[in-house]
Write an enzyme that holds these catalytic residues in place. Structure first.
Site, PDB file in Angstrom:
ATOM      1  CB  THR A 216      -0.941   0.045   1.225  1.00 33.90           C
ATOM      2  OG1 THR A 216      -1.609  -1.192   1.366  1.00 33.90           O
ATOM      3  CG2 THR A 216      -1.967   1.164   1.079  1.00 33.90           C
ATOM      4  CB  THR A 267       0.084   1.706   4.835  1.00 34.61           C
ATOM      5  OG1 THR A 267       0.887   2.176   5.923  1.00 34.61           O
ATOM      6  CG2 THR A 267       0.164   2.705   3.693  1.00 34.61           C
ATOM      7  N   GLY A 268      -1.319  -0.772   6.084  1.00 32.31           N
ATOM      8  CA  GLY A 268      -1.309  -1.829   7.107  1.00 32.31           C
ATOM      9  C   GLY A 268      -2.617  -2.593   7.101  1.00 32.31           C
TER      10      GLY A 268
HETATM   11  N1  GLY Z   1      -4.213  -1.519   3.869  1.00 33.13           N
HETATM   12  C1  GLY Z   1      -4.257  -2.337   2.752  1.00 33.13           C
HETATM   13  C2  GLY Z   1      -5.115  -3.519   2.887  1.00 33.13           C
HETATM   14  O1  GLY Z   1      -5.387  -3.961   3.994  1.00 33.13           O
HETATM   15  O2  GLY Z   1      -5.517  -4.059   1.888  1.00 33.13           O
END
Ligand code: GLY
Length: 370
Positions: A216, A267-268
């Site tokens: 991400t 992100t994450g």
């Molecule tokens: N944050 C990206 C996902 O969980 O797909």
């Protein structure tokens, strides 16, 4: 009455700015100016976006072009082309965009044949009266818009998937495809199964199989006119069940921008972010006077609360927030920093305020010591 309310609001925001100033140089508001922030993988994206903003281009065009450099990079396995695939070996991409000045947004999810989903999300925003398009329909829309439909899986990503696939074990200890591999074992064993692959690549594939990534990139921009935009793009959680959608394309979770206040992104671990509508929560916190750092730490606390602050369970995942306020104040925050013996790991985020892109440390909610 009106003057009492406005004085109280002034005092609140004044207190927030005083607290921000006390928190250090990163927290000092400077007013609208050209600034781009992004997740740690966003140095080139921020550089490109800043170059375009300086040239007077729209903030959304700038961040979309910025993240496209990462989407097209075959060495980046968490975003766009060459992303790690789902459990069936198919790459599925998600992205969202928000344009402050027009207060519009667009997103796509589960896109299988388009290398640059952020640009596609922007076209959903500009060319349709919809906000979100998914799966086959989104790929068809891309074709209609003149995109080349392409295979997104590269040889490297396929190898990582094969290593993962051969190491998946059921409760009886069987793998799906063979009983030969334990991901915990040395790459020497993998070498027998993949004799034509060099050791460095195999070691990377093994690492990916054991620790699947949620790559991400989130990128937020402000220009000197006070205009703001944001984008989030991802290949999502590696080895996900086909059809799983994370937070990145969810407006209000992986991305939110309010031209009057600021923007935020994440992100994450997307599932945990969706549960608290993270980006919207942060923007609303900033609207009510919190600094980007306070607003983002509050969002992380809400995630922690969902686990009754049980650190053993929280330690199973990572999540980061990025926030940029309309006055130029910004922050990167993270659920965890790690310390194991002499080794310290502090997640970073990217900032470009007109010069070179640089990394700054994320402020953690928790510090983990092993
Ligand atoms: N944050 C990206 C996902 O969980 O797909």
């Amino acid at each position: 009455m009106a003057s009492r309310i406005s004085r109280r609001m002034w005092m609140k925001s004044s207190a927030a700015l005083t607290a921000a100033a006390a928190a250090g140089p990163m927290a000092v508001a400077q007013g609208p100016k050209n600034i781009v922030i992004a997740s740690s993988n966003g140095k080139e994206a921020c550089r490109k976006a800043m170059e375009m903003i300086k040239a007077g281009e729209d903030t959304l065009d700038a961040v979309v072009a910025g993240v496209q450099t990462v989407e097209l990079d075959p060495t980046q396995h968490g975003v766009g082309y060459a992303g790690l695939p789902n459990e069936d070996g198919v790459v599925e991409l998600d992205a969202s965009v928000m344009h402050g000045p027009s207060r519009r947004c667009g997103s796509v999810a589960g896109v299988r044949m388009v290398k640059t989903p952020a640009r596609l999300a922007k076209l959903v925003m500009t060319e349709t009266d919809h906000v979100m398009m998914v799966g086959q329909g989104a790929d068809q829309f891309a074709k209609d818009m003149g995109f080349k439909l392409e295979e997104l899986l590269t040889d490297e990503s396929r190898l990582a998937w094969l290593v993962w696939k051969k190491s998946v074990r059921d409760k009886k200890g069987h793998t799906n495809w063979s009983s030969e591999v334990e991901t915990g074992n040395a790459t020497a064993e993998l070498k027998e199964l993949f004799p034509n692959v060099d050791e460095k690549t195999l070691a990377w594939a093994r690492e990916m199989a054991i620790h699947p990534i949620t790559g991400t990139i989130n990128c937020l921009a402000l220009n000197s006119k006070g205009e703001m935009s944001g984008v989030t793009t991802t290949s999502g959680l590696a080895w996900k069940i086909a059809g799983r959608i994370g937070d990145s394309p969810i407006i209000g979770a992986g991305l939110y921008v309010d031209q009057d206040v600021g923007g935020a992104g994440s992100t994450g671990r997307g599932e945990e972010n969706i549960r608290i509508a993270g980006a919207h929560t942060i923007v609303e916190n900033m609207r009510h006077g919190m600094t980007p750092q306070e607003a983002s730490l509050d969002a992380l606390k809400r995630i922690s609360r969902n686990f009754k602050d049980d650190k053993a369970r929280l330690a199973q995942f990572d999540i980061n927030f990025y926030a940029l306020r309309k006055d130029g104040l910004y922050a990167g925050t993270t659920l965890w920093t790690y310390e194991s013996g002499a080794q310290k790991y502090n997640p970073v985020f990217t900032v470009n305020d007109g010069g070179e892109s640089r990394h700054e440390k994320c402020v953690p909610l928790y510090e983990r010591r092993a």
